[in-house]
Design a protein around this motif. Structure first.
Motif, PDB file in Angstrom:
ATOM      1  N   ARG A 188      -5.289  20.106  73.293  1.00 33.85           N
ATOM      2  CA  ARG A 188      -4.689  20.719  72.107  1.00 33.85           C
ATOM      3  C   ARG A 188      -5.729  20.645  70.995  1.00 33.85           C
ATOM      4  NH1 ARG A 188      -0.647  17.700  74.567  1.00 33.85           N
ATOM      5  NH2 ARG A 188       1.283  18.834  75.047  1.00 33.85           N
ATOM      6  N   VAL A 189      -6.211  21.793  70.576  1.00 33.06           N
ATOM      7  CA  VAL A 189      -7.325  21.859  69.635  1.00 33.06           C
ATOM      8  C   VAL A 189      -6.807  22.147  68.230  1.00 33.06           C
ATOM      9  CG1 VAL A 189      -9.490  23.022  69.072  1.00 33.06           C
ATOM     10  CG2 VAL A 189      -8.849  22.677  71.465  1.00 33.06           C
ATOM     11  N   GLY A 190      -7.311  21.403  67.267  1.00 31.94           N
ATOM     12  CA  GLY A 190      -6.844  21.594  65.900  1.00 31.94           C
ATOM     13  C   GLY A 190      -7.936  21.365  64.881  1.00 31.94           C
ATOM     14  N   ALA A 191      -7.534  21.366  63.617  1.00 25.04           N
ATOM     15  CA  ALA A 191      -8.496  21.214  62.531  1.00 25.04           C
ATOM     16  C   ALA A 191      -7.816  20.602  61.324  1.00 25.04           C
ATOM     17  CB  ALA A 191      -9.104  22.568  62.164  1.00 25.04           C
ATOM     18  N   LEU A 192      -8.593  19.824  60.569  1.00 23.98           N
ATOM     19  CA  LEU A 192      -8.122  19.251  59.319  1.00 23.98           C
ATOM     20  C   LEU A 192      -8.932  19.854  58.180  1.00 23.98           C
ATOM     21  CD1 LEU A 192      -7.928  15.430  60.238  1.00 23.98           C
ATOM     22  CD2 LEU A 192      -6.236  17.228  60.673  1.00 23.98           C
ATOM     23  N   SER A 193      -8.250  20.167  57.089  1.00 26.49           N
ATOM     24  CA  SER A 193      -8.871  20.713  55.884  1.00 26.49           C
ATOM     25  C   SER A 193      -9.590  22.023  56.183  1.00 26.49           C
ATOM     26  CB  SER A 193      -9.796  19.675  55.248  1.00 26.49           C
ATOM     27  OG  SER A 193     -10.208  20.096  53.968  1.00 26.49           O
ATOM     28  N   MET A 194     -10.936  22.051  56.114  1.00 27.73           N
ATOM     29  CA  MET A 194     -11.691  23.291  56.304  1.00 27.73           C
ATOM     30  C   MET A 194     -12.155  23.484  57.744  1.00 27.73           C
ATOM     31  SD  MET A 194     -11.768  24.490  53.151  1.00 27.73           S
ATOM     32  CE  MET A 194     -13.208  25.460  52.743  1.00 27.73           C
ATOM     33  N   GLY A 195     -11.732  22.614  58.638  1.00 22.86           N
ATOM     34  CA  GLY A 195     -12.178  22.691  60.022  1.00 22.86           C
ATOM     35  C   GLY A 195     -11.766  23.956  60.744  1.00 22.86           C
ATOM     36  N   SER A 196     -10.751  24.641  60.248  1.00 20.83           N
ATOM     37  CA  SER A 196     -10.303  25.886  60.885  1.00 20.83           C
ATOM     38  C   SER A 196     -11.413  26.925  60.938  1.00 20.83           C
ATOM     39  CB  SER A 196      -9.095  26.456  60.132  1.00 20.83           C
ATOM     40  OG  SER A 196      -8.000  25.571  60.194  1.00 20.83           O
ATOM     41  N   ASP A 233      -6.571  14.339  74.631  1.00 19.25           N
ATOM     42  CA  ASP A 233      -5.314  15.086  74.576  1.00 19.25           C
ATOM     43  C   ASP A 233      -5.280  16.009  73.362  1.00 19.25           C
ATOM     44  OD1 ASP A 233      -3.597  13.829  76.805  1.00 19.25           O
ATOM     45  OD2 ASP A 233      -4.374  12.088  75.740  1.00 19.25           O
ATOM     46  N   TYR A 234      -5.826  15.502  72.256  1.00 24.08           N
ATOM     47  CA  TYR A 234      -5.911  16.280  71.021  1.00 24.08           C
ATOM     48  C   TYR A 234      -7.334  16.185  70.483  1.00 24.08           C
ATOM     49  CZ  TYR A 234      -0.769  16.237  70.731  1.00 24.08           C
ATOM     50  OH  TYR A 234       0.576  16.385  70.983  1.00 24.08           O
ATOM     51  N   LEU A 235      -7.802  17.276  69.927  1.00 25.87           N
ATOM     52  CA  LEU A 235      -9.112  17.301  69.278  1.00 25.87           C
ATOM     53  C   LEU A 235      -8.970  17.958  67.910  1.00 25.87           C
ATOM     54  CD1 LEU A 235     -12.237  17.241  69.076  1.00 25.87           C
ATOM     55  CD2 LEU A 235     -12.239  19.430  70.310  1.00 25.87           C
ATOM     56  N   PHE A 236      -9.387  17.252  66.888  1.00 23.49           N
ATOM     57  CA  PHE A 236      -9.326  17.799  65.535  1.00 23.49           C
ATOM     58  C   PHE A 236     -10.736  17.899  64.957  1.00 23.49           C
ATOM     59  CE2 PHE A 236      -5.118  15.754  65.964  1.00 23.49           C
ATOM     60  CZ  PHE A 236      -4.316  16.864  65.733  1.00 23.49           C
ATOM     61  N   VAL A 237     -11.090  19.119  64.538  1.00 23.10           N
ATOM     62  CA  VAL A 237     -12.357  19.326  63.845  1.00 23.10           C
ATOM     63  C   VAL A 237     -12.118  19.021  62.368  1.00 23.10           C
ATOM     64  CG1 VAL A 237     -14.195  20.955  63.288  1.00 23.10           C
ATOM     65  CG2 VAL A 237     -12.985  21.133  65.481  1.00 23.10           C
ATOM     66  N   CYS A 238     -12.855  18.046  61.857  1.00 23.12           N
ATOM     67  CA  CYS A 238     -12.644  17.568  60.487  1.00 23.12           C
ATOM     68  C   CYS A 238     -13.816  18.006  59.615  1.00 23.12           C
ATOM     69  CB  CYS A 238     -12.524  16.042  60.466  1.00 23.12           C
ATOM     70  SG  CYS A 238     -11.368  15.396  61.697  1.00 23.12           S
ATOM     71  N   ALA A 239     -13.525  18.809  58.602  1.00 21.04           N
ATOM     72  CA  ALA A 239     -14.596  19.334  57.755  1.00 21.04           C
ATOM     73  C   ALA A 239     -14.195  19.272  56.296  1.00 21.04           C
ATOM     74  CB  ALA A 239     -14.931  20.776  58.148  1.00 21.04           C
ATOM     75  N   GLY A 240     -15.191  19.413  55.435  1.00 20.16           N
ATOM     76  CA  GLY A 240     -14.956  19.466  53.997  1.00 20.16           C
ATOM     77  C   GLY A 240     -15.504  20.760  53.454  1.00 20.16           C
ATOM     78  N   MET A 241     -16.293  20.678  52.400  1.00 21.54           N
ATOM     79  CA  MET A 241     -16.764  21.893  51.755  1.00 21.54           C
ATOM     80  C   MET A 241     -18.063  22.439  52.352  1.00 21.54           C
ATOM     81  SD  MET A 241     -14.239  22.041  49.891  1.00 21.54           S
ATOM     82  CE  MET A 241     -14.653  23.586  49.098  1.00 21.54           C
ATOM     83  N   THR A 242     -18.733  21.659  53.218  1.00 22.25           N
ATOM     84  CA  THR A 242     -19.951  22.138  53.867  1.00 22.25           C
ATOM     85  C   THR A 242     -19.587  22.725  55.223  1.00 22.25           C
ATOM     86  OG1 THR A 242     -21.269  20.444  52.764  1.00 22.25           O
ATOM     87  CG2 THR A 242     -22.245  21.493  54.690  1.00 22.25           C
TER      88      THR A 242
END
Length: 321
Positions: free
Chosen positions: A108-116, A77-86
Motif C-alpha cells: 500500500r503506497v502513500g505519501a505524507l505532506s508533499m510526497g504525492s 505492508d505500507y510505504l509512505f514517501v515523506c517530503a517537504g518543500m524540496t
C-alpha cells in the motif's frame, strides 16, 4: 512483546526525502507506537529509508539515520514517501522504478505532506484521487492537470494513501488502525495525545489565512467556497451575495465578524496567497501567475503583491531559491 498466533507485525516504511517534514513523520509514527503499547504486542513496526541510505535531513534541521537505502529490503505492508518543500529527487528514475515495483508487490503506497508529487511522477496516481499540503496544490495542478487532486486532509483510493501532512498524518494513521483493529483503540490512542476528535478524510484543508468552513454560518461558507473555486476568474462580490441569497451589506457584516475583513479584501488575499504558492513551486513566468490568479496586468499584480507581502514577486522567488 509476545505476538499471538494470528497477530502479525505490520511493517511500515517511511522513505525520507531531502528536507522532509518532521512533524508529518512524527504524527504518523506516534499512533503506531501507542497502538503497540495499548495492544500489548508489536502490531506495528517501522523503518526509515533514504534514497542513498545516508542520513536524511528534515526541514527543521533535525537529522535521521536511515536504516537502509530505499529498495534494499523486501516490500513493507505500507510505504509512505515523506517530503517537504524540496521536490527534487537524487535519482528520479531509480525512485520511480522502485515505487512501481513496490506497488506491483502489493504494498500500500502513500505519501505524507508533499510526497504525492513523487508518486505522481512515478505514474502511481494516474487512476487515483489524491491530496497533498495546500501550499503545493497550485504547482501540482500545473504539473499534473489530469490527476484528480482533492483538498481533503487525507485521501485513500485504490491502495493509495495520501495526506496533507502535519497533524493530518495522525488522523490518517488512526483511520488505518481503526480499520485493522477497532474504533475503540483509535479513540484510546487519540486520548493519549489529547486529541479531542479524530477527523475523517472528508474534512477539507484550510489554506493560507482562510478560516475553517466547517465552523462558519452556511451562507458565509458558501461565499468562501465560491471565492476559492474562482481564483483565476474572480466573480463580483455582488454576484457572490446574490448566489448566497443575501445582500452585500449582510455579506460584509458576516466577513467582518468572522474574518475581520471585507469580502473584497479577503478575496484578494486568497488570490495573492495562491500566487505565492505558484511563485515558490512552479517555473511559470510572473505574468502567467498574475493571470492565473485573476490580476488583469503584471503591474497591478506586482503592486498588489508588494503591498501585501512587503516584497515583489521576483524578490519572493530569489529569496526562496
Amino acid at each position: 512483546m509476545n505476538i499471538g498466533p494470528t497477530e502479525r507485525t505490520q511493517c511500515i516504511e517511511f522513505l525520507l526525502m531531502d528536507l522532509f517534514s518532521m512533524m508529518s513523520v512524527t504524527c504518523a509514527i506516534e499512533p503506531l507506537r501507542a497502538a503497540n503499547r495499548l495492544l500489548g504486542y508489536e502490531a506495528y513496526g517501522w523503518r526509515f529509508s533514504s534514497e542513498d541510505g545516508q542520513i536524511a535531513h528534515a526541514s527543521n534541521g533535525f537529522s535521521v539515520i536511515a536504516d537502509e537505502r530505499f529498495g534494499a529490503s523486501p516490500a513493507p505492508d505500507y510505504l509512505f514517501v515523506c517530503a517537504g518543500m524540496t521536490l527534487v529527487a537524487k535519482d528520479q528514475t531509480r525512485l520511480s522504478v522502485i515505487l512501481n515495483r513496490r506497488a506491483r508487490e502489493g504494498c500500500r503506497v502513500g505519501a505524507l505532506s508533499m510526497g504525492s508529487v513523487f508518486l505522481a511522477r512515478a505514474g502511481l496516481l494516474t487512476n487515483s484521487r489524491c491530496t497533498l499540503h495546500w501550499e503545493g496544490q497550485p504547482a501540482f495542478r500545473e504539473e499534473f492537470p489530469f490527476i484528480e487532486m482533492r483538498n481533503e486532509i487525507y485521501v485513500i483510493d485504490n491502495s493509495r494513501y495520501t495526506c496533507a501532512g502535519g497533524t493530518a498524518a495522525l488522523d490518517m494513521l488512526l483511520h488505518i488502525i481503526s480499520e485493522q483493529h477497532d474504533a475503540v483503540l483509535a479513540r484510546s490512542i487519540a486520548n493519549q495525545f489529547q486529541v479531542e476528535r479524530i477527523r475523517t478524510g472528508s474534512v477539507e484543508q484550510r489554506p493560507g489565512s482562510s478560516v475553517g468552513l466547517d465552523t462558519l454560518p452556511p451562507q458565509l461558507a458558501q461565499a468562501l467556497g465560491m471565492m476559492m473555486r474562482n481564483l483565476e476568474k474572480p466573480v463580483s462580490i455582488d454576484s457572490i451575495a446574490r448566489t448566497c441569497g443575501m445582500s452585500i451589506r449582510n455579506l460584509e457584516r458576516l466577513f467582518q465578524r468572522y474574518a475581520d475583513s471585507s469580502p473584497a479584501r479577503y478575496y484578494k488575499i486568497l488570490r495573492l496567497e495562491q500566487a505565492r504558492d505558484l511563485l515558490l513551486h512552479t517555473n511559470l513566468a510572473n505574468i502567467d501567475i498574475g493571470i492565473a490568479t485573476g490580476f488583469c496586468s503584471s503591474s497591478y499584480f506586482s503592486a498588489s503583491y508588494t503591498r501585501h507581502f512587503g516584497h515583489t514577486p521576483s524578490q519572493e522567488r530569489m529569496k526562496n531559491r
